[in-house]
Design a protein around this motif. Structure first.
Motif, PDB file in Angstrom:
ATOM      1  N   ARG A   1      -2.902  26.198  60.517  1.00  0.00           N
ATOM      2  CA  ARG A   1      -2.920  24.931  59.790  1.00  0.00           C
ATOM      3  C   ARG A   1      -4.345  24.475  59.492  1.00  0.00           C
ATOM      4  NH1 ARG A   1       1.859  22.061  63.408  1.00  0.00           N
ATOM      5  NH2 ARG A   1       3.629  22.787  62.138  1.00  0.00           N
ATOM      6  N   GLN A   2      -5.232  24.605  60.460  1.00  0.00           N
ATOM      7  CA  GLN A   2      -6.615  24.199  60.247  1.00  0.00           C
ATOM      8  C   GLN A   2      -7.287  25.060  59.184  1.00  0.00           C
ATOM      9  OE1 GLN A   2      -8.680  24.223  63.999  1.00  0.00           O
ATOM     10  NE2 GLN A   2      -7.589  22.419  64.795  1.00  0.00           N
ATOM     11  N   TYR A   3      -7.014  26.350  59.218  1.00  0.00           N
ATOM     12  CA  TYR A   3      -7.623  27.268  58.252  1.00  0.00           C
ATOM     13  C   TYR A   3      -7.143  26.963  56.838  1.00  0.00           C
ATOM     14  CZ  TYR A   3      -9.411  31.649  56.330  1.00  0.00           C
ATOM     15  OH  TYR A   3     -10.098  32.582  55.587  1.00  0.00           O
ATOM     16  N   ALA A   4      -5.862  26.639  56.689  1.00  0.00           N
ATOM     17  CA  ALA A   4      -5.324  26.336  55.361  1.00  0.00           C
ATOM     18  C   ALA A   4      -5.912  25.042  54.801  1.00  0.00           C
ATOM     19  CB  ALA A   4      -3.803  26.222  55.424  1.00  0.00           C
ATOM     20  N   GLN A   5      -6.212  24.086  55.677  1.00  0.00           N
ATOM     21  CA  GLN A   5      -6.754  22.807  55.216  1.00  0.00           C
ATOM     22  C   GLN A   5      -8.193  22.922  54.737  1.00  0.00           C
ATOM     23  OE1 GLN A   5      -6.137  20.240  58.580  1.00  0.00           O
ATOM     24  NE2 GLN A   5      -3.917  20.043  58.220  1.00  0.00           N
ATOM     25  N   ASP A   6      -8.986  23.772  55.394  1.00  0.00           N
ATOM     26  CA  ASP A   6     -10.402  23.891  55.035  1.00  0.00           C
ATOM     27  C   ASP A   6     -10.844  25.330  55.275  1.00  0.00           C
ATOM     28  OD1 ASP A   6     -13.025  23.582  54.428  1.00  0.00           O
ATOM     29  OD2 ASP A   6     -13.420  21.950  55.833  1.00  0.00           O
ATOM     30  N   THR A   7     -10.544  26.185  54.303  1.00  0.00           N
ATOM     31  CA  THR A   7     -10.810  27.618  54.457  1.00  0.00           C
ATOM     32  C   THR A   7     -12.302  27.905  54.610  1.00  0.00           C
ATOM     33  OG1 THR A   7      -8.857  28.133  53.143  1.00  0.00           O
ATOM     34  CG2 THR A   7     -10.481  29.877  53.404  1.00  0.00           C
ATOM     35  N   GLN A   8     -13.145  27.276  53.779  1.00  0.00           N
ATOM     36  CA  GLN A   8     -14.561  27.599  53.770  1.00  0.00           C
ATOM     37  C   GLN A   8     -15.233  27.249  55.092  1.00  0.00           C
ATOM     38  OE1 GLN A   8     -15.932  29.370  51.409  1.00  0.00           O
ATOM     39  NE2 GLN A   8     -13.938  29.395  50.385  1.00  0.00           N
ATOM     40  N   THR A   9     -14.821  26.145  55.693  1.00  0.00           N
ATOM     41  CA  THR A   9     -15.428  25.749  56.961  1.00  0.00           C
ATOM     42  C   THR A   9     -15.046  26.698  58.083  1.00  0.00           C
ATOM     43  OG1 THR A   9     -15.426  23.422  56.302  1.00  0.00           O
ATOM     44  CG2 THR A   9     -15.596  23.889  58.666  1.00  0.00           C
ATOM     45  N   HIS A  10     -13.803  27.128  58.083  1.00  0.00           N
ATOM     46  CA  HIS A  10     -13.315  27.966  59.178  1.00  0.00           C
ATOM     47  C   HIS A  10     -13.560  29.453  58.960  1.00  0.00           C
ATOM     48  CE1 HIS A  10     -11.292  24.808  61.505  1.00  0.00           C
ATOM     49  NE2 HIS A  10     -10.964  24.265  60.341  1.00  0.00           N
ATOM     50  N   ARG A  11     -13.992  29.833  57.751  1.00  0.00           N
ATOM     51  CA  ARG A  11     -14.221  31.255  57.476  1.00  0.00           C
ATOM     52  C   ARG A  11     -15.265  31.865  58.412  1.00  0.00           C
ATOM     53  NH1 ARG A  11     -12.362  36.110  56.534  1.00  0.00           N
ATOM     54  NH2 ARG A  11     -13.777  37.418  55.307  1.00  0.00           N
TER      55      ARG A  11
ATOM     56  N   VAL B   1      -5.218  31.565  43.935  1.00  0.00           N
ATOM     57  CA  VAL B   1      -3.873  31.018  44.126  1.00  0.00           C
ATOM     58  C   VAL B   1      -3.092  31.878  45.109  1.00  0.00           C
ATOM     59  CG1 VAL B   1      -1.683  30.509  42.993  1.00  0.00           C
ATOM     60  CG2 VAL B   1      -3.846  29.965  41.848  1.00  0.00           C
ATOM     61  N   ILE B   2      -3.237  33.193  44.962  1.00  0.00           N
ATOM     62  CA  ILE B   2      -2.545  34.119  45.866  1.00  0.00           C
ATOM     63  C   ILE B   2      -2.999  33.885  47.300  1.00  0.00           C
ATOM     64  CG2 ILE B   2      -2.334  36.546  46.510  1.00  0.00           C
ATOM     65  CD1 ILE B   2      -2.427  37.187  43.505  1.00  0.00           C
ATOM     66  N   ARG B   3      -4.320  33.699  47.475  1.00  0.00           N
ATOM     67  CA  ARG B   3      -4.847  33.474  48.823  1.00  0.00           C
ATOM     68  C   ARG B   3      -4.345  32.147  49.399  1.00  0.00           C
ATOM     69  NH1 ARG B   3      -5.636  38.185  50.911  1.00  0.00           N
ATOM     70  NH2 ARG B   3      -7.225  39.438  49.856  1.00  0.00           N
ATOM     71  N   SER B   4      -4.266  31.103  48.551  1.00  0.00           N
ATOM     72  CA  SER B   4      -3.751  29.824  49.045  1.00  0.00           C
ATOM     73  C   SER B   4      -2.281  29.955  49.427  1.00  0.00           C
ATOM     74  CB  SER B   4      -3.939  28.736  47.987  1.00  0.00           C
ATOM     75  OG  SER B   4      -3.155  29.004  46.834  1.00  0.00           O
ATOM     76  N   ASN B   5      -1.526  30.728  48.651  1.00  0.00           N
ATOM     77  CA  ASN B   5      -0.131  30.990  49.008  1.00  0.00           C
ATOM     78  C   ASN B   5      -0.039  31.771  50.321  1.00  0.00           C
ATOM     79  OD1 ASN B   5       0.698  29.720  46.675  1.00  0.00           O
ATOM     80  ND2 ASN B   5       0.918  31.618  45.499  1.00  0.00           N
ATOM     81  N   GLU B   6      -1.019  32.665  50.526  1.00  0.00           N
ATOM     82  CA  GLU B   6      -1.039  33.437  51.765  1.00  0.00           C
ATOM     83  C   GLU B   6      -1.224  32.515  52.971  1.00  0.00           C
ATOM     84  OE1 GLU B   6      -3.569  37.066  53.893  1.00  0.00           O
ATOM     85  OE2 GLU B   6      -4.400  35.981  52.186  1.00  0.00           O
ATOM     86  N   ASN B   7      -2.100  31.518  52.841  1.00  0.00           N
ATOM     87  CA  ASN B   7      -2.314  30.583  53.943  1.00  0.00           C
ATOM     88  C   ASN B   7      -1.036  29.824  54.287  1.00  0.00           C
ATOM     89  OD1 ASN B   7      -5.026  31.297  54.056  1.00  0.00           O
ATOM     90  ND2 ASN B   7      -5.651  29.678  52.639  1.00  0.00           N
ATOM     91  N   VAL B   8      -0.330  29.390  53.244  1.00  0.00           N
ATOM     92  CA  VAL B   8       0.947  28.702  53.473  1.00  0.00           C
ATOM     93  C   VAL B   8       1.937  29.637  54.154  1.00  0.00           C
ATOM     94  CG1 VAL B   8       2.914  27.600  52.344  1.00  0.00           C
ATOM     95  CG2 VAL B   8       0.595  27.140  51.533  1.00  0.00           C
ATOM     96  N   ALA B   9       1.952  30.891  53.705  1.00  0.00           N
ATOM     97  CA  ALA B   9       2.876  31.866  54.291  1.00  0.00           C
ATOM     98  C   ALA B   9       2.573  32.092  55.768  1.00  0.00           C
ATOM     99  CB  ALA B   9       2.792  33.187  53.525  1.00  0.00           C
ATOM    100  N   TRP B  10       1.269  32.159  56.133  1.00  0.00           N
ATOM    101  CA  TRP B  10       0.920  32.368  57.538  1.00  0.00           C
ATOM    102  C   TRP B  10       1.353  31.178  58.395  1.00  0.00           C
ATOM    103  CZ3 TRP B  10       0.464  36.689  59.704  1.00  0.00           C
ATOM    104  CH2 TRP B  10      -0.168  37.766  59.091  1.00  0.00           C
ATOM    105  N   ILE B  11       1.280  29.960  57.841  1.00  0.00           N
ATOM    106  CA  ILE B  11       1.762  28.793  58.580  1.00  0.00           C
ATOM    107  C   ILE B  11       3.260  28.911  58.833  1.00  0.00           C
ATOM    108  CG2 ILE B  11       2.148  26.305  58.436  1.00  0.00           C
ATOM    109  CD1 ILE B  11      -0.484  26.088  56.922  1.00  0.00           C
ATOM    110  N   ARG B  12       4.010  29.301  57.780  1.00  0.00           N
ATOM    111  CA  ARG B  12       5.458  29.456  57.945  1.00  0.00           C
ATOM    112  C   ARG B  12       5.789  30.541  58.966  1.00  0.00           C
ATOM    113  NH1 ARG B  12       8.470  27.451  53.605  1.00  0.00           N
ATOM    114  NH2 ARG B  12      10.264  28.151  54.830  1.00  0.00           N
TER     115      ARG B  12
END
Length: 532
Positions: A464-474, A416-427
């Motif tokens: 934005r792309q990374y937040a939508q599909d983290t595993q693919t873009h990792r 959850v923290i990591r998903s929040n981090e992705n949102v934060a990076w978009i902002r």
């Protein structure tokens, strides 16, 4: 031993610390356990000089910086959200353990006055901030459990030390007035908080005006000591004063400190805390020699202490579980009345918190500070040392297996923290792009910084792309930052060639190297296995 000899012995201890730290990592042991065992081994080694420990000096030198560091890096939101639970542990558990140990100690050794028995309880009751940090550092626990244990370790020393003072005075004077003691306890606690706020605010006022990172960081160390000393001189809680000042600095560091000061402060405090913690645990092991010498002097008395010490330790550990499980039962009852106001009790989490109550420096220094004529001083010393050995070596070594056995993990919260981090990076990317657009736009419609604009648009797109599909873009992220590291390595090699051939000055080398080092830290953080 001469001053030169003491310094040489200190350097020897640092060498031992480094060896024990590497050994602990190789064997996957808690560092605190390795240090105590190493110090104990040194204490039993012929030729090792006797180390006299002044408990007041130990408290003054070690406790304020360690408390300041713990408070500085405390997650403030979690601390505030769990404050009621933290106080329930820091005050309730410590007081309950003090009372339970005192009653059992008087039952086992009827000749000891009640005040001396409760003083013994106050000595062994508070889990230690240093031991807790050392034990929790490498464990994955739910955020609430970590917040409760870390918050408890910050505040319970104040409770234990205040109870200890009351017990010593009552044992030596034979006078104890419960209502007066309760009022004094509240006054000492409130006074410590007030002193902490004053020094925290004064420290912020000073650091805002210090434009040199080295001076500002030095001021934070001085602030920790000054808050502690001032509070103790005013006979209020130095522990609460230091913790409060540390919480204030930690909260404001993100807005009041510049980037260079924050980076250097983190590096400085990390090294300082490592040295202080490791030396403390080594000193705890070395103090075994004094305990053993007392036991050899009176072997019959020492033999008679084995059973009382064992039972006292069992009560010390068991009373923590009784308080935690009892609190869970009360909370479960209250949930029926106000379901939304109380968290659901978890026996597994309570078991882990009960087993995580390691003792450390406060227990040892409190026992060593007892006057020579204090009733039951030898029993208190042996109980103090035994409580540290048992909790750090036994509980510390088995805490991780217990967590695995109970299948408790903070992995889901980390996701959850990591998903929040992705949102934060978009902002962040959106805010940065907007700022660049404003700076780049010229009255005639052209762009002053087209290249920067392109870079920040690309960052927002990738976030934005990374937040939508983290595993693919990792995998792409790993490849990207590995290429960045390769470029940094090549650049560092080039500036070293320029420096070695005398074409750039040392100052230029250091400035360019620092910039590349910060880039490398960012790249390495993105390549870390935790960054998923």
């Amino acid at each position: 031993m001469s001053d030169v000899g003491r310094y040489e012995f200190f350097l020897f201890l640092v060498s031992v610390i480094l060896a024990l730290e590497l050994l602990a990592r190789r064997l996957k042991l808690p560092p605190a356990a390795a240090f105590i065992l190493g110090g104990t081994g040194l204490a039993l080694t012929p030729g090792i000089p006797d180390i006299g420990i002044d408990p007041n000096l130990v408290m003054l030198v070690f406790l304020p910086p360690l408390l300041m560091s713990s408070a500085w890096f405390t997650a403030w939101r979690e601390f505030r959200q769990n404050l009621s639970g933290i106080l329930l542990l820091a005050v309730g558990t410590t007081t309950f353990t003090t009372a339970a140990v005192g009653i059992v100690a008087h039952f086992m050794v009827p000749s000891l006055p009640w005040a001396a028995c409760f003083t013994l309880g106050a000595i062994v009751s508070p889990p230690d901030a240093v031991a807790a940090e050392a034990a929790l550092e490498r464990l994955s626990l739910p955020g609430r459990v970590t917040a409760l244990l870390q918050g408890e370790s910050l505040l319970n020393d104040a409770t234990g030390l205040v109870l200890f003072r009351f017990g010593v005075v009552a044992a030596l004077t034979g006078i104890f007035q419960p209502l007066t003691a309760l009022g004094t306890f509240c006054l000492v606690s409130a006074g410590g908080l007030v002193i902490g706020v004053i020094f925290g605010r004064a420290g912020l006022f000073l650091i805002r005006r210090l434009h040199d990172s080295d001076v500002a960081i030095t001021a934070t160390v001085l602030l920790a000591e000054a808050a502690y000393i001032a509070a103790e001189r005013l006979e209020v809680s130095g522990v609460l004063a230091t913790v409060t000042a540390g919480l204030i600095l930690g909260w404001h560091q993100h807005t009041d400190f510049d980037a260079g000061t924050r980076l250097r402060a983190q590096a400085f405090w990390k090294v300082l805390v490592f040295l202080l913690e490791s030396v403390l645990f080594i000193l705890i092991g070395l103090s075994l020699r004094g305990v053993l010498s007392r036991m050899r002097a009176t072997p019959e008395a020492a033999h008679d202490m084995i059973l009382p010490v064992a039972i006292i330790l069992a009560v010390m550990i068991g009373s923590r579980f009784i308080w935690l499980y009892g609190s869970d039962m009360v909370i479960a009852g209250l949930r029926h009345l106000w379901p939304s106001r109380f968290n659901r009790p978890s026996p597994a989490l309570s078991t882990i918190m009960g087993w995580a109550g390691m003792r450390g420096v406060v227990t040892l220094t409190a026992a060593l500070s007892l006057p020579d004529n204090f009733p039951g001083r030898d029993l208190a010393l042996i109980c103090a040392f035994a409580s540290i050995l048992v909790t750090v070596l036994v509980q510390g070594l088995t805490l991780e297996p217990l967590i695995n056995l109970l299948k408790v993990s903070g992995a889901s919260e980390l996701q959850v923290i990591r998903s929040n981090e992705n949102v934060a990076w978009i902002r962040v990317a959106e805010a940065q792009l907007k700022a660049i657009e404003l700076a780049s736009h010229q009255p005639d419609g052209s762009q002053r910084h087209p290249r920067l604009l392109e870079q920040y648009r690309y960052r927002l797109k990738m976030a934005r792309q990374y937040a939508q599909d983290t595993q693919t873009h990792r995998p792409e992220e790993i490849a990207h930052y590995q290429a960045v590291l390769d470029a940094i390595i090549a650049g560092r090699e080039e500036i070293l060639v320029l420096h070695r051939t005398g074409r750039i000055h040392d100052k230029i080398l250091r400035e360019m190297e620092e910039a590349m080092d910060m880039q490398e830290i960012v790249a390495q953080s993105h390549l870390s296995p935790d960054h998923t």
